[in-house]
Structures are given as C-alpha cells and as structure tokens.
Motif scaffolding. Structure first.
Motif, PDB file in Angstrom:
ATOM      1  N   ASP A 147      33.408  30.106  33.587  1.00 17.14           N
ATOM      2  CA  ASP A 147      33.510  30.637  34.949  1.00 17.14           C
ATOM      3  C   ASP A 147      33.395  29.543  36.000  1.00 17.14           C
ATOM      4  O   ASP A 147      33.945  29.668  37.091  1.00 17.14           O
ATOM      5  CB  ASP A 147      32.448  31.712  35.184  1.00 17.14           C
TER       6      ASP A 147
ATOM      7  N   GLY B  68      34.702  26.673  35.632  1.00 18.39           N
ATOM      8  CA  GLY B  68      35.903  25.854  35.534  1.00 18.39           C
ATOM      9  C   GLY B  68      35.745  24.640  34.637  1.00 18.39           C
ATOM     10  O   GLY B  68      36.577  23.738  34.657  1.00 18.39           O
TER      11      GLY B  68
ATOM     12  N   ARG C 295      39.424  27.337  32.155  1.00 20.35           N
ATOM     13  CA  ARG C 295      39.952  28.522  32.841  1.00 20.35           C
ATOM     14  C   ARG C 295      41.317  28.290  33.474  1.00 20.35           C
ATOM     15  O   ARG C 295      42.206  29.142  33.399  1.00 20.35           O
ATOM     16  CB  ARG C 295      38.929  28.930  33.891  1.00 20.35           C
ATOM     17  N   SER C 296      41.513  27.119  34.081  1.00 22.45           N
ATOM     18  CA  SER C 296      42.784  26.865  34.762  1.00 22.45           C
ATOM     19  C   SER C 296      43.938  26.728  33.771  1.00 22.45           C
ATOM     20  O   SER C 296      45.077  27.038  34.100  1.00 22.45           O
ATOM     21  CB  SER C 296      42.675  25.618  35.632  1.00 22.45           C
TER      22      SER C 296
ATOM     23  N   ASN D 166      43.755  31.610  34.440  1.00 23.53           N
ATOM     24  CA  ASN D 166      42.579  32.382  34.884  1.00 23.53           C
ATOM     25  C   ASN D 166      42.348  33.658  34.074  1.00 23.53           C
ATOM     26  O   ASN D 166      41.917  34.670  34.599  1.00 23.53           O
ATOM     27  CB  ASN D 166      42.673  32.694  36.368  1.00 23.53           C
TER      28      ASN D 166
END
Length: 105
Positions: free
Chosen positions: A26, A28, A52-53, A57
């Motif tokens: 969360d 990143g 995440r990226s 997402n």
C-alpha cells in the motif's frame, strides 16, 4: 513464521508477515512473493518482485491470490506464499525481535 534474511547479490530482504507485506504494498514499496518452501533467490528464481504501480494499482490480495494459484499448488513448493521486503524499506512499527537467520545461495 520463520524469520530470516534472504540475500540477492548486495540486496538484503527480510521475510515478513502478510500484514506487513500488505502495508509495504500500500505504501508503494517492492514486495517479493515466493512459495513458502522455496528460497526466493535460488537457481530457478521461483520468486516474483512486484509493487503496486507495476500491477496497475491492483489490490494486494488479488495479486497474492493469482500468484498462489499458479505457484503454490503442491506439497513441494507449499500451498501459500511467503513475503519479503528490502531491509532498507521496512515499515516502522513492526517488531523483529528474536533470532533471524541469513541464507545465501
């Protein structure tokens, strides 16, 4: 959960709980997924470095579910994932007291 440090070249990764990995995701940060009976940086490279990226997402639990369904499906590899975060990226507030074991390839 076994606590240990896995080394990939000059980078050290600490095994963490699923909750800790979700917090890192969360935030990143990079999270390494690996079937729990395998070494993440061994010869066959059974692990997956993700953040995440890189997954548009997507939710952490969705990525874990997909990883486990393809990679954690027999007694040799184990039936669930273990998680590693880079030692420099650790989320504060998590206690790592106790012995840790370093493993090298």
């Amino acid at each position: 959960m076994n606590r240990y440090i896995a080394i990939d070249g000059a980078t050290r990764y600490r095994r963490v709980s699923r909750t800790h990995a979700r917090k890192a995701w969360d935030a990143g940060q990079d999270v390494v997924f690996c079937p729990h009976r395998l070494y993440p940086f061994g010869g066959w490279r059974p692990s997956m470095l993700a953040n995440r990226s890189g997954f548009a997402n997507r939710a952490f639990d969705d990525v874990v579910r997909d990883f486990e369904s393809y990679n954690c499906n027999c007694s040799e590899t184990g039936y669930y994932a273990s998680y590693f975060v880079r030692v420099e990226q650790e989320i504060t507030g998590c206690d790592f007291s106790g012995d840790t074991h370093e493993h090298r390839v």
